[in-house]
Design an enzyme around this catalytic site. Structure first.
Site, short mmCIF file in Angstrom:
data_model
loop_
_atom_site.label_atom_id
_atom_site.label_comp_id
_atom_site.label_asym_id
_atom_site.label_seq_id
_atom_site.Cartn_x
_atom_site.Cartn_y
_atom_site.Cartn_z
CD GLN A 193 -0.27 -2.20 2.93
OE1 GLN A 193 0.03 -2.51 2.14
NE2 GLN A 193 -0.10 -1.95 4.16
CG ASN A 223 7.26 -7.15 3.05
OD1 ASN A 223 7.04 -6.94 1.37
ND2 ASN A 223 6.50 -7.15 3.75
CD GLN A 268 24.73 -9.69 5.45
OE1 GLN A 268 23.85 -8.56 5.16
NE2 GLN A 268 25.01 -8.92 6.05
CG HIS A 271 19.23 -9.06 7.29
ND1 HIS A 271 19.10 -7.84 7.87
CD2 HIS A 271 20.39 -8.66 6.87
CE1 HIS A 271 19.98 -6.90 7.46
NE2 HIS A 271 21.19 -7.76 6.86
CD GLU A 337 21.54 -8.36 -0.92
OE1 GLU A 337 21.38 -7.55 -0.84
OE2 GLU A 337 21.74 -9.12 0.24
CD GLU A 425 14.91 3.04 -41.12
OE1 GLU A 425 14.09 3.93 -40.48
OE2 GLU A 425 15.52 2.06 -40.84
#
Length: 439
Positions: A193, A223, A268, A271, A337, A425
């Site tokens: 949203q 996310n 990591q 997370h 990453e 063309e």
């Protein structure tokens, strides 16, 4: 805790390793139908929909979508001095690095009266998304805002999920980071949203003006629902990337300290349960020692259950390779990453890396350094997209624009060729537009 896959007998150059290399199973496309009704709600009902959705998904109804300026000032005034000092240093370093990324324009003279200029123009208005689910990310405020400011973006809007424990405002440290950076347009909205709000805009109560004006570009991690909203709204807005769960790969040989490698893999994994931690090594001894160090360090850790879930998932593991040559082949196929290199000659290995969002060279350049205060950006390509994409940087917020200046003499020098190409063309009106100027 970490699975071990032996690749020493595999011909990495020809084998299909897609089912062997660890990877989180995240299907953004399947989430688009789920978030489409949310986007439609925001489009149809604006601010009322955003407040209802906050109550539904975040468990709190903000007093207002726009964070009052007084709340930003209070968050900064009450910020822990140590955290403030750390944020200020992070901002200082990031400003230096991102200012150096501003590309120079150019002016090319192609002949008498024939000039093309290449110039860089900042995006007019940008929406910056700062996550606020499992953790607090003031560092993401820095990583989004600093390159946008370095590019000269004129208007910045930051949005972050409302927090029940903070009365419906985003986390105070996030607000304090905004205040430190001089950003006063901040919204208490998260998830799909929030992306819809930024892309479509939201009218004020009387409908005469904007509560949140539409933006041209949305950046920042989030996310899978945030990623799905970016995908659904791309075209209405530009986007930086569809960020997936965090990833780290470590290339290590027998000279690496196993406890340091283990600590970096664990860092990591806190997370997200889907975070990926991968070790690529040619040393059986390092495999044994890292496994032992992980088993020693995880018990009693703050996010122990989540770390265990991440490290035991299919997205994490140890890949045992023949040598550094194969390690580089596997690393480039994985296209992580974050890539750490802890080897005897890390600079030589780093020089040969092609696919990685960011490369951390040597044992004293761990990924958490880049998460906070290296000066680099921590918004990086995930899920193998480092094969074709870059991390967030100053150029993300700039557009290349060409300015063409031809005189009558300059046009005459190419008129005959243009008319020939246009005829070939089957576009005679193109040729006619040139011929008229040649008469």
């Amino acid at each position: 805790m970490l699975s071990v896959t032996d690749l020493r007998a595999v011909d990495t150059a020809t084998a299909d390793l897609s089912s062997i290399i660890p990877r989180a199973d995240v299907d953004v496309a399947s989430m688009v139908p789920a978030i489409t009704p949310i986007i439609d709600e925001v489009r149809e009902r604006g601010a009322a929909a955003l407040l209802d959705l906050a109550e539904r998904f975040d468990g709190v109804r903000p007093a207002s979508l726009r964070v009052p300026v007084e709340a930003l000032a209070e968050a900064l005034a009450t910020l822990d001095p140590r955290v403030r000092a750390a944020l200020e240093e992070s901002i200082r370093r990031a400003r230096l690095v991102h200012a150096a990324q501003v590309p120079a324009g150019s002016r090319v003279e192609l002949g008498e009266g024939a000039v093309v200029e290449n110039r860089w123009v900042p995006v007019g208005r940008v929406g910056l998304y700062v996550p606020g689910g499992r953790a607090v990310y003031p560092s993401s405020v820095v990583m989004n805002v600093v390159p946008a400011q370095a590019a000269g973006v004129g208007a910045l809007a930051v949005t972050s999920p409302p927090q029940r424990e903070h009365g419906g405002l985003p986390h105070p440290t996030v607000l304090a980071a905004c205040a430190l950076l001089g950003v006063d347009e901040v919204y208490a909205a998260g998830g799909a949203q929030a992306v819809a709000m930024l892309a479509l805009g939201v009218r004020d109560d009387d409908g005469d003006g904007w509560l949140c004006a539409p933006v041209d570009l949305v950046t920042g991690p989030g996310n899978v629902y945030v990623a799905a909203a970016k995908r659904a709204l791309q075209g209405t807005i530009g986007v930086d990337a569809e960020a997936g769960p965090s990833e780290i790969a470590v290339i290590a040989d027998g000279t690496a300290r196993a406890d340091w490698v283990a600590a970096d893999l664990i860092s990591q994994s806190e997370h997200d349960p889907l975070a990926a931690s991968v070790l690529i090594t040619d040393s059986e001894e390092i495999v044994r020692d890292v496994l032992a160090a992980v088993e020693a360090q995880v018990p009693g850790s703050f996010h122990e259950e989540q770390i265990r879930t991440a490290l035991t998932g299919p997205q994490s593991g140890i890949l045992l390779v023949r040598d550094m040559e194969q390690a580089l082949e596997v690393s480039d196929l994985y296209a992580t990453e974050h890539l750490e290199i802890q080897t005897r000659d890390p600079d030589a290995v780093a020089a040969r890396v092609r696919n990685a969002g960011a490369v951390f060279v040597g044992p004293h350049s761990p990924v958490p350094l880049g998460d906070y205060s290296a000066g680099s950006n921590h918004v990086l390509p995930t899920s193998g997209t480092a094969r074709h994409s870059s991390g967030l940087n100053t150029v993300t917020f700039l557009r290349s624009q060409q300015v063409i200046r031809y005189t009558a003499e300059g046009l005459a020098g190419v008129a005959e060729g243009i008319e020939a190409l246009a005829a070939d063309e089957g576009l005679p009106a193109h040729g006619a537009a040139i011929a008229l100027r040649s008469e």
